[in-house]
Write a protein that holds these residues in place. Structure first.
Motif, mmCIF file in Angstrom:
data_model
loop_
_atom_site.group_PDB
_atom_site.id
_atom_site.type_symbol
_atom_site.label_atom_id
_atom_site.label_comp_id
_atom_site.label_asym_id
_atom_site.label_seq_id
_atom_site.Cartn_x
_atom_site.Cartn_y
_atom_site.Cartn_z
ATOM 1 N N UNK A 103 0.831 -1.201 0.000
ATOM 2 C CA UNK A 103 0.000 0.000 0.000
ATOM 3 C C UNK A 103 0.867 1.254 0.000
ATOM 4 N N UNK A 104 0.618 2.136 -0.948
ATOM 5 C CA UNK A 104 1.265 3.461 -1.012
ATOM 6 C C UNK A 104 2.775 3.390 -0.765
ATOM 7 N N UNK A 105 3.512 2.609 -1.553
ATOM 8 C CA UNK A 105 4.969 2.560 -1.348
ATOM 9 C C UNK A 105 5.588 3.938 -1.566
ATOM 10 N N UNK A 106 6.589 4.242 -0.775
ATOM 11 C CA UNK A 106 7.262 5.541 -0.869
ATOM 12 C C UNK A 106 8.754 5.359 -0.646
ATOM 13 N N UNK A 107 9.524 6.273 -1.195
ATOM 14 C CA UNK A 107 10.971 6.293 -0.955
ATOM 15 C C UNK A 107 11.327 7.641 -0.350
ATOM 16 N N UNK A 108 12.026 7.589 0.762
ATOM 17 C CA UNK A 108 12.550 8.781 1.415
ATOM 18 C C UNK A 108 14.002 8.958 0.992
ATOM 19 N N UNK A 109 14.316 10.104 0.397
ATOM 20 C CA UNK A 109 15.688 10.408 -0.009
ATOM 21 C C UNK A 109 16.220 11.483 0.933
ATOM 22 N N UNK A 164 12.894 5.915 -11.949
ATOM 23 C CA UNK A 164 12.525 4.565 -11.499
ATOM 24 C C UNK A 164 11.297 4.594 -10.591
ATOM 25 N N UNK A 165 11.157 5.631 -9.789
ATOM 26 C CA UNK A 165 9.980 5.737 -8.931
ATOM 27 C C UNK A 165 8.718 5.961 -9.766
ATOM 28 N N UNK A 166 8.805 6.828 -10.767
ATOM 29 C CA UNK A 166 7.645 7.031 -11.649
ATOM 30 C C UNK A 166 7.256 5.729 -12.337
ATOM 31 N N UNK A 167 8.254 5.012 -12.797
ATOM 32 C CA UNK A 167 8.020 3.741 -13.485
ATOM 33 C C UNK A 167 7.261 2.761 -12.611
ATOM 34 N N UNK A 226 5.650 4.908 -7.422
ATOM 35 C CA UNK A 226 6.134 5.050 -6.047
ATOM 36 C C UNK A 226 6.361 6.527 -5.746
ATOM 37 N N UNK A 227 5.872 6.987 -4.605
ATOM 38 C CA UNK A 227 6.077 8.373 -4.197
ATOM 39 C C UNK A 227 7.522 8.597 -3.750
ATOM 40 N N UNK A 228 8.014 9.811 -3.945
ATOM 41 C CA UNK A 228 9.343 10.205 -3.457
ATOM 42 C C UNK A 228 9.176 11.394 -2.519
ATOM 43 N N UNK A 229 9.889 11.342 -1.409
ATOM 44 C CA UNK A 229 9.918 12.462 -0.476
ATOM 45 C C UNK A 229 11.385 12.822 -0.246
ATOM 46 N N UNK A 230 11.769 14.027 -0.631
ATOM 47 C CA UNK A 230 13.152 14.485 -0.499
ATOM 48 C C UNK A 230 13.288 15.255 0.810
#
Length: 344
Positions: free
Chosen positions: A54-60, A97-100, A103-107
């Motif tokens: 559910x709602x995968x996200x990556x924190x950078x 890769x996140x768009x592909x 996946x949400x990205x939070x910087x």
């Protein structure tokens, strides 16, 4: 500073139920290999036989390092803030890769040596404008390190979803990560130090000598939080805090490359049960990462000779997570499909 205890995902009854569910799918036993292990792990983390993504996200997390004054990087420090701008503009590899993978990205500005001002898409959690030079003095004070951890806790509490990947940006952070690895694992510095962003062989030797001298200078440091404060970075400390809180919330943690794994080394020293919640995305080609993974008894999903960071490995392994939960939830069983099982 209190680090809340983590609960192990070990559950014999649930593990048996997940094993039965996996084995009863229309396939030979074990024929989906690592995907079966992954499905069982996700089920144990989420405490269910029907796990979801559910709602995968990556924190950078981005931060700067005072140790760059020692000539340990092939790139100047301003590249850190310039790459943050690239993330915000959507032009970096992690954005692609996140768009592909939807996946949400939070910087997160954990401690970049630059004043961004208020910016759409940038989470300002800056502790300071970069760490101090650990070749001369501790990189952070105890209060700064604790503040970075606590901001990591809070970030995770505000994040929706049940899967979070970790990425980073920070010129000089392979030096910090190698120093943490050397100090926390006891591996010789020569096995921990790599080319980072592209150092020459002479540059790698210089980086190694800087780390060895710094570890001698701070020889009395032993507690994991003190090691983190002495040699780490604001982005590394904030990641460690976010990982600990994410595991406490029973989120699945996607561990990227060398620097992200160094943050996990610290977190695992504080709470060993955190490893139950970790999926190791890949084995980086950065020298030292393979040994770091072996120290953690980790089995990375991918071997693609990556060494970019940013959370790119975390994004690339997302389709495998979806495949693991989808086969468990959607694949027919022998009985439902009326397929004959093995005679024995």
């Amino acid at each position: 500073m209190k680090i809340l205890d983590l609960v192990s995902t070990t559950d014999a009854r649930l593990s048996l139920a997940l094993g039965d569910a996996i084995d009863n799918k229309t396939k030979p036993l074990g024929s989906l290999g690592r995907l079966e292990e992954l499905a069982r792990q996700i089920g144990l983390v989420q405490a269910t036989t029907t796990p979801t993504i559910l709602d995968p996200a990556i924190l950078v997390f981005a931060g700067d390092h005072g140790v760059v004054a020692e000539g340990v990087s092939a790139y100047p420090q301003e590249v850190t803030w310039q790459m943050v701008e690239n993330f915000l503009a959507g032009g970096a590899a992690i954005n692609v890769f996140a768009r592909q993978n939807a996946c949400a990205i939070h910087v997160v500005d954990a401690g970049v040596n630059h004043a961004f001002g208020e910016r759409a898409g940038l989470i300002d959690r800056k502790v300071a404008f970069g760490t101090r030079n650990f070749a001369v003095e501790p990189a952070m004070s105890g209060d700064e390190c604790a503040g970075a951890l606590e901001r990591g806790f809070a970030l995770m509490r505000d994040l929706p979803g049940n899967v979070v990947g970790f990425g980073e940006m920070g010129i000089g952070n392979t030096t910090a990560a190698a120093a943490l690895m050397h100090k926390l694992t006891g591996a010789p510095a020569g096995q921990c130090v790599g080319a980072g962003t592209g150092l020459s062989p002479d540059g790698v030797l210089r980086k190694q000598s800087v780390i060895e001298a710094a570890v001698r200078k701070h020889a009395g440091v032993a507690d994991p939080l003190d090691v983190l404060a002495t040699f780490g970075g604001f982005e590394i400390a904030m990641m460690a805090g976010a990982m600990l809180e994410g595991a406490r919330m029973r989120k699945l943690l996607l561990i990227d490359g060398f620097i992200v794994t160094s943050a996990l080394l610290v977190a695992a020293r504080l709470q060993p049960a955190i490893l139950d919640y970790c999926v190791f995305a890949h084995c980086s080609s950065e020298h030292g990462h393979r040994l770091m993974l072996e120290h953690l008894h980790a089995k990375p999903l991918l071997h693609l000779n990556l060494r970019l960071g940013e959370g790119t490995g975390s994004a690339l392994c997302l389709p495998l997570l979806h495949a693991a939960v989808n086969f468990l939830n959607q694949m027919a069983t022998f009985s439902s499909a009326q397929v004959s099982e093995r005679a024995d």
